[in-house]
Every structure is written in C-alpha cells, then in structure tokens.
Design a protein around this motif. Structure first.
Motif: not given
Ligand SMILES: Cc1cc2nc3c(=O)[nH]c(=O)nc-3n(C[C@H](O)[C@H](O)[C@H](O)COP(=O)(O)OP(=O)(O)OC[C@H]3O[C@@H](n4cnc5c(N)ncnc54)[C@H](O)[C@@H]3O)c2cc1C
Length: 557
Positions: A12, A17, A42, A44, A47-49, A234, A264-265, A289, A332, A537
């Motif tokens: 999900i 992750g 995709g 966050t 959008w990340s680095g 979900a 879900c981030g 999201g 940011p 992260t």
């Molecule tokens: C500008 C910027 C630069 C960054 N650069 C870095 C970097 O270089 N290195 C680093 O370590 N971190 C960086 N970060 C932080 C990093 O991007 C995040 O911590 C990381 O992407 C989180 O990954 P994730 O898989 O947990 O969540 P996400 O990548 O946000 O993915 C979560 C997904 O789950 C979906 N979702 C939510 N709820 C539901 C649901 N109920 N059902 C289905 N889908 C759902 C969302 O829509 C989203 O698409 C940066 C952040 C930003 C904003």
C-alpha cells in the motif's frame, strides 16, 4: 463487498518504501500488487533528492572506501543516544549494502556514488567525510513506455520549467551559467533537450534525483510483473484472529497470502496526528496524499505509533509560495542557506543559528530561538549579488526574472536594510547591526557566533569555487536587499509504527502482528527522530523494504 482478488503481497503506497518491497518480493517469486491512492505513483519519493544513506555501500567499496561496520555503528550510537535500537540498526547497516547490490545487479535501478558527501555532524568523531551515501542515477523516462504518464513529476517549485536538476556538478553548472562558458554551454544543451522532450512527450524524459529513483524502481517492478494500480486508496485491513489477510481497496477486497506492507508515507498531512506529535504549526513539503492512512490502518490491527521520537518529523525550513488558485506550495530550503552572502534572522533582527547546518538542525535552531507561544518564523536575508547568483528559495537565479515573486508577496525587497526590515516587520536597527557584524566576520572568514563553515558538511554545502576564506560566508554588501519568510516544515515524518528488525509491525506487547509489515515513513524511523545524515529516510526505506520482502517470501537473508 464488490469483488475479491488475491495476490501474495499487497503493498500500500508507491514511494521508495513500497516499491523497494514490491520489486524485491517479485524477484523472489511472489505475485505482488501495489495500490496507490493518488492518480500518479511515486509519492514524496518522486519529489526527493533521491539520496540514500547506506554506509559501506558497494559504490564506496569500488572506490576503495572501506570501513568496518563498527564505524557507522559508533556514529549512530552517538547520534541516536537513547533512541539507539541495536537490533534494527544492525539490520539496516548489514542489509543496506546487500540491498544496493541487489538493485544494481538485478534491476533497472542504478546508482551514483556520494563518495564526497559528508555526514551532517562532523564533530562526531565517527562521522565520515564521504562514502556513506548513494543517489539514484539519471534515468531515461522513455524506457518506462506508457507507464511514464503515471509517474509523478518532480515538485514544480524545485525545477526549471519542470526540469529536475541533479545536485552536485549539474547544480554547480546552473549556478555558474552566467560566469563560465563551459557551464553556459552545459545548461544550454540541457534546457534545449528538455524543451525538445516537452514538445515530443509533454514532459522531461531525462529524469534525475527522486524522480529517477521512482522511475528505476517502477521500471523494475513492471519488468518483474508487478502491477501498480493508481487511484486506489486502501480503506481498511482485513484482520482475522490477529492475522492481517489483506485490505479493502476502493471497495474491492484484496487477499494477500504472504502479507500487507503499509508504505503510505507517514502523517505529514494528517492534521490531528501533527497536532498530537509536533509542538509547532507545521508545513510539510511532503506529498499531499500522505495523510496518515498507513498509521491508522496499522493501529486498526493492533500496531503502535511511537510517541517518543526526538522529533516526530524530518524538520526542514519551508517557505509558502502563493499559487494562482489562492493556495500555497511548500518550498523546502535545502540548498541556498549555506551559500556565501545569506543570513537568517528572526523578527528581532538577530541571527539565531548556523545557516549552513542541516535543514533539521536549522529548524531546531528556529524552534529554540522562538519564545513560547510566539509564531515560529524567520527570514532568509541576502543582497542582490547573492540572489542573482544562487536565487533564494523559489526565486531562481538570473537570468530568470523575479518580478512575479515580488508582486505576489513571496519575495520582499528593500533598497536599504532598513527598508527591507520595514517590509518584513523585522527590527531595523538590530538587522543593520547584525549585518555589520556578520560582514566583518565574513571578511575574516570566521563566524564567531555560530561557527558557520567549520564542518565538512557546511563547507560542501557552501561554494568552494567562490575563492572565499570561508566558503559559506560573504558580506551582504550592496543593495537592493531581499528576504523570504520561512516557517517550520518537514520532508516527511519520523514517528511511525513500531516494528522489528524484519519490518514486522509490533503490537502493544511487542509481538509481531502476523502478515503486517511497515515500510518507508509508516515505519518508526530507525533513527528515532534524529537526523545524522542526508538520505536517512530513503536509505532505510529501501533497506527495510528489501528486508520485508525477504521475510514475507520466507527467504533468509
Ligand atoms: C524536496 C524533498 C527532497 C527530499 N530529499 C530526500 C533525499 O534526498 N533523501 C532522503 O532520504 N529523503 C529525502 N526526502 C524525504 C523523502 O522523500 C521521504 O521521506 C520518502 O520519500 C518517504 O518515502 P515513503 O515511501 O515512506 O513515502 P512516499 O514516497 O510519500 O510514498 C507514499 C505513497 O503512499 C500513498 N498513499 C497514502 N495513503 C494511501 C492509501 N490509503 N492507499 C494507497 N496509497 C496511499 C501516497 O499517495 C504516496 O504516493 C525529501 C523530501 C522532499 C520533500
């Protein structure tokens, strides 16, 4: 219930992750379905680095940078203090390099090294000057075929006409485009390519940073038979006798034989959770999201959200960029604070921290400098030469015009420091005195107040090519002067579901909940809410996704 589907692993969320777990599990032979709430995949991550902190990674080894696991362990032990969880830290440090080797040898995702990227805290004797980070290598979006349409584009405010700019050498070319013919040539070619892509494909195809990370992961997922189903939130977990058996997604019951990964981030846009876990008003730059669904789903099955993180979010200063529809984009400030010729002041006109420190440390400085009950805010202040060369937040360097940002109130300008102070509501006399003192220190190359430029991380973030005594310090010499207001925000959240070293979500008694894994920021950060280095992260998100997939597939690591 409308229908029932079955897979082995239901993931999900489609950020790093989720996709790391999905690709690994599919490689191990599982039938994997990724569901994504937004219309594009995709999160966050896109959008990340795209930087990942993975000590002892294979790219560092290839370059002859060899360190014993004891070194990064000691670094983390000192950084994390009471939050140090030996089992999870060891799992992360041991499996991180294997995860990188797996992706680079078995998938479309490739990496570039961070062999000269230092850890944030150079005063920690176990900090490295480089070799503990990697980044996603640029990716040709055309190889995603039609799937490129669902790839979330980079955050508009951090791009140039939608074109992501890679950190390091490429960013330096953009800063130097008006100074060095070689940089101008590089930038011209890159922009022309981008416009050709826009005409042909209606988006850039030379993907970099986090966009390249997601593209590489998604391409690998598709190649291994994974479906990424967008616009599919979900809604609830299917739990029977304490075991998670699947989830209801968009009204469809999806059964998952080997388990469910919550990715879900975290909760950057969950107002209630933010109010509970953060002690300030908070504007996260993370994807909209990410509204805390994963944490709530986890709790519904007995999972526990950690409430003892040092900071519940990956703090970063953010400025609010007015949009045509009356809303604000959250920009940011990750790049320009350390460049020479900028200071940060609060409303009293005084500096409060080392501007070149990490975004996290910078915001902690902001919070500490703000009297209880007062709004947490500060201003980044610079002169004309600075904004011309480096830009300021969402204001791009010359020759991109800044008029629109002045007109919409994002950027403040004053011919003198007193004028600027008046426009911002800053104490004018103090601002003048602060700049006078700072300018003198800049000439000497030594920040007697906050030690700016004294760690390897500070210096790498500065401008080594500027020929200054201190690469982070130059006088704010010649008006007009400019300022952008910043407020506390984040790149995502740290507080998440308590999990074990296999990424299994734990119940209130500390036992794993069968069939339930946490990934990305839905998992309580292995860093415990501290921020030892860039990439802490995404590095753990990729690593624990890899670990979760092995556990779900029943394959020992
Ligand atoms: C500008 C910027 C630069 C960054 N650069 C870095 C970097 O270089 N290195 C680093 O370590 N971190 C960086 N970060 C932080 C990093 O991007 C995040 O911590 C990381 O992407 C989180 O990954 P994730 O898989 O947990 O969540 P996400 O990548 O946000 O993915 C979560 C997904 O789950 C979906 N979702 C939510 N709820 C539901 C649901 N109920 N059902 C289905 N889908 C759902 C969302 O829509 C989203 O698409 C940066 C952040 C930003 C904003």
């Amino acid at each position: 219930m409308a229908a029932t589907e079955t897979c082995d692993l239901l993931v999900i969320g489609s950020g790093a992750g989720g996709l790391s777990a999905a690709v690994t599990a599919a490689h191990l032979g599982l039938k994997v379905l990724v569901v994504e709430k937004e219309a594009q995949y995709g999160g966050t991550t896109a959008w990340s680095g795209g930087w990942m902190w993975i000590p002892r990674n294979p790219l560092a080894l290839d370059a002859g940078i060899v360190e014993d696991i004891a070194q990064p362990t000691a670094y983390l032990r000192q950084e994390l203090g009471a939050q140090f969880d030996a089992e999870r830290v060891q799992a992360f440090l041991q499996q991180g390099p294997r995860m990188v080797e797996f992706f680079r040898s078995q998938t479309a995702l490739q990496f570039i090294d961070g062999n000269s990227v230092p850890d944030f805290h150079g005063r920690n004797p176990h900090a490295a000057k480089g070799g503990r980070s990697i980044c996603a290598a640029p990716f040709d979006g055309r190889s995603l075929g039609a799937h490129i349409q669902q790839l979330k584009p980079p955050l508009a405010e951090t791009t140039l006409w939608g074109m992501g700019i890679a950190s390091g050498a490429e960013l330096r070319h953009f800063f130097n485009a008006l100074r060095k013919p070689a940089s101008l040539w590089y930038v011209t070619k890159r922009v022309l390519h981008h416009f050709t892509d826009l005409l042909r494909y209606r988006r850039g195809m030379h993907l970099v940073n986090g966009n390249a990370l997601v593209a590489g992961l998604a391409a690998s997922a598709f190649a291994k038979g994974v479906e990424i189903r967008t616009s599919s939130p979900a809604q609830r977990l299917l739990v029977e006798h304490g075991r998670v058996l699947g989830a209801v997604v968009n009204g469809t019951e999806i059964r998952a034989r080997r388990g469910v990964v919550l990715a879900c981030g975290g909760f950057p846009h969950d107002a209630a959770r933010k109010q509970e876990l953060l002690d300030h008003e908070h504007w996260s730059a993370a994807s909209r999201g990410n509204t805390g669904d994963g944490l709530r789903l986890g709790e519904s099955a007995g999972g526990q959200v950690a409430r003892d993180a040092v900071q519940a979010a990956a703090l970063a200063p953010v400025s609010l960029v007015p949009q045509a529809d009356g809303s604000f984009a959250h920009f940011p400030h990750l790049v320009e604070r350390a460049k020479p010729g900028l200071i940060a002041v609060t409303a009293n006109g005084r500096r409060f921290t080392n501007e070149a420190d990490s975004y996290y440390d910078f915001v902690r400085g902001m919070l500490a400098a703000t009297p209880s009950g007062a709004p947490v805010q500060a201003w980044l202040v610079c002169d004309h030469a600075f904004i011309h060369h480096y830009g300021l937040g969402a204001v791009k360097p010359a020759p991109i015009p800044m008029g629109a940002m002045l007109r919409n109130g994002y950027l403040q300008r004053g011919n003198t420091l007193a004028d600027l102070a008046l426009a911002c509501g800053i104490d004018a006399a103090n601002l003048q005195a602060t700049v006078q003192r700072y300018n003198q220190q800049a000439l000497e190359g030594r920040d007697a107040d906050f030690a700016k430029g004294e760690t390897p991380y500070n210096r790498v973030q500065g401008d080594a090519g500027a020929g200054l005594a201190n690469p982070c310090m130059a006088p704010l010499a010649q008006g007009p002067f400019y300022a952008v207001k910043i407020v506390p925000g984040s790149l995502g959240t740290f507080a998440g579901l308590r999990s074990n070293a296999s990424a299994q979500v734990l119940d209130a008694r500390g036992y794993p909940i069968p069939g339930l894994y946490a990934g990305g920021n839905d998992m309580h950060s292995v860093m415990g809410g501290t921020y030892p280095s860039g990439g802490i992260t995404l590095g753990p998100a990729m690593t624990f996704g890899y670990i979760a997939a092995h556990h779900a597939a029943g394959v020992d690591l």
